[in-house]
Design an enzyme around this catalytic site. Structure first.
Site, short mmCIF file in Angstrom:
data_model
loop_
_atom_site.label_atom_id
_atom_site.label_comp_id
_atom_site.label_asym_id
_atom_site.label_seq_id
_atom_site.Cartn_x
_atom_site.Cartn_y
_atom_site.Cartn_z
CG ASP A 109 -2.22 0.80 0.93
OD1 ASP A 109 -2.31 1.49 -0.11
OD2 ASP A 109 -3.15 0.73 1.78
CG ASP A 110 -1.05 4.96 -0.76
OD1 ASP A 110 -1.55 4.27 0.15
OD2 ASP A 110 -1.69 5.83 -1.37
CG ASP A 113 -3.49 8.41 8.64
OD1 ASP A 113 -3.55 8.47 9.88
OD2 ASP A 113 -3.65 9.42 7.93
O1 LIG Z 1 -4.26 3.53 7.85
P1 LIG Z 1 -5.58 4.09 7.43
O2 LIG Z 1 -6.08 5.18 8.35
O3 LIG Z 1 -6.63 3.04 7.21
O4 LIG Z 1 -5.36 4.86 6.05
C1 LIG Z 1 -4.54 4.36 5.01
C2 LIG Z 1 -5.34 4.11 3.76
O5 LIG Z 1 -5.97 5.34 3.33
C3 LIG Z 1 -5.70 5.56 1.96
O6 LIG Z 1 -6.63 4.88 1.14
P2 LIG Z 1 -8.10 5.44 0.83
O7 LIG Z 1 -9.09 4.74 1.71
O8 LIG Z 1 -8.07 6.93 0.89
O9 LIG Z 1 -8.44 4.96 -0.62
P3 LIG Z 1 -7.58 5.07 -1.96
O10 LIG Z 1 -6.38 4.21 -1.77
O11 LIG Z 1 -8.50 4.54 -3.00
O12 LIG Z 1 -7.23 6.52 -2.17
C4 LIG Z 1 -4.33 4.95 1.77
O13 LIG Z 1 -4.13 4.61 0.40
C5 LIG Z 1 -4.39 3.71 2.63
O14 LIG Z 1 -4.94 2.61 1.94
N1 LIG Z 2 -3.31 11.11 0.29
C1 LIG Z 2 -3.42 10.68 1.55
N2 LIG Z 2 -4.35 9.77 1.86
C2 LIG Z 2 -4.41 9.38 3.16
N3 LIG Z 2 -5.26 8.49 3.75
C3 LIG Z 2 -4.93 8.46 5.05
N4 LIG Z 2 -3.91 9.28 5.34
C4 LIG Z 2 -3.58 9.87 4.17
C5 LIG Z 2 -2.58 10.84 3.81
O1 LIG Z 2 -1.78 11.34 4.62
N5 LIG Z 2 -2.55 11.20 2.49
MG LIG Z 3 -5.76 3.18 -0.01
#
Ligand SMILES: O=P(O)(O)OC[C@H]1O[C@H](OP(=O)(O)OP(=O)(O)O)[C@H](O)[C@@H]1O
Ligand SMILES: Nc1nc2[nH]cnc2c(=O)[nH]1
Ligand SMILES: [Mg+2]
Length: 175
Positions: A109-110, A113
């Site tokens: 994952d990227d 948080d």
């Molecule tokens: O540790 P957490 O508080 O759960 O947050 C982390 C997740 O939040 C973001 O995804 P998001 O749900 O925004 O979806 P996306 O990847 O489609 O942008 C990010 O890419 C992680 O997958």
């Molecule tokens: N782009 C982005 N998405 C998130 N989702 C949870 N934390 C983050 C953050 O710091 N940046």
């Molecule tokens: Mg995500």
């Protein structure tokens, strides 16, 4: 709605901005792969969509892994975290490669948080290796390998969510 304080989004609560360019992101993904290369080999990469798709492609390319699956999870609507929704689970084929528990699989994952997303995927694949490019302190214990830690009150801006734009000079009031 007069008088009510509007709820702050996660980004507003975060306060500090950490913008990441494509170049920086590519370098950080390569650095992540250097670390993962010591841990593998992996049978397959599981990308947590959507944010995990770009790092998963880069990491899989560097590691020579050609089997890539997705687990599709939505939690943030832009910057507000709601309930986690699993829109698509891990495929039967990838589950089989990981012997049902995720052994030999690499989850990418990227970022982590709060760790809620990572925790959910770890429960699906308890023996998999979980890697993210960035980690905030709350989610960090869930991750096996990551590259850069940022503080909990930082919001990371990814290159696919941003564009180059004009910034007024500091003396004119730019932050
Ligand atoms: O540790 P957490 O508080 O759960 O947050 C982390 C997740 O939040 C973001 O995804 P998001 O749900 O925004 O979806 P996306 O990847 O489609 O942008 C990010 O890419 C992680 O997958
Ligand atoms: N782009 C982005 N998405 C998130 N989702 C949870 N934390 C983050 C953050 O710091 N940046
Ligand atoms: Mg995500």
């Amino acid at each position: 709605m007069g008088g009510e304080t509007p709820e702050l989004s996660a980004q507003e609560r975060a306060g500090k901005a950490f913008p990441v360019s494509w170049d920086q992101f590519h370098r950080d993904c390569r650095a992540l792969t250097w670390r993962l290369n010591e841990v593998g080999p992996f049978h397959a990469v599981i990308a947590i969509t959507r944010g995990g798709l770009v790092p998963a492609a880069i990491v899989a390319r560097e590691l020579g892994v050609r089997v890539i699956d997705t687990v599709c999870i939505a939690s943030y609507d832009h910057t507000k975290q709601g309930d986690l929704q699993v829109l698509k689970g891990i495929s039967d084929a990838a589950m089989k490669l990981g012997g049902g528990t995720g052994k030999g699989l690499l989850i990418v994952d990227d970022l982590v948080d709060t760790g809620k997303t990572g925790k959910l995927v770890r429960e699906m694949l308890p023996d998999a290796h979980f890697a993210t490019v960035y980690a905030k302190p709350k989610g960090r214990p869930l991750v096996d390998t990551f590259i850069t830690e940022v503080s909990q009150d930082t919001w990371i801006f990814f290159p696919w969510d941003t564009a180059l734009s004009y910034l007024p000079p500091l003396r004119d009031g730019a932050a």
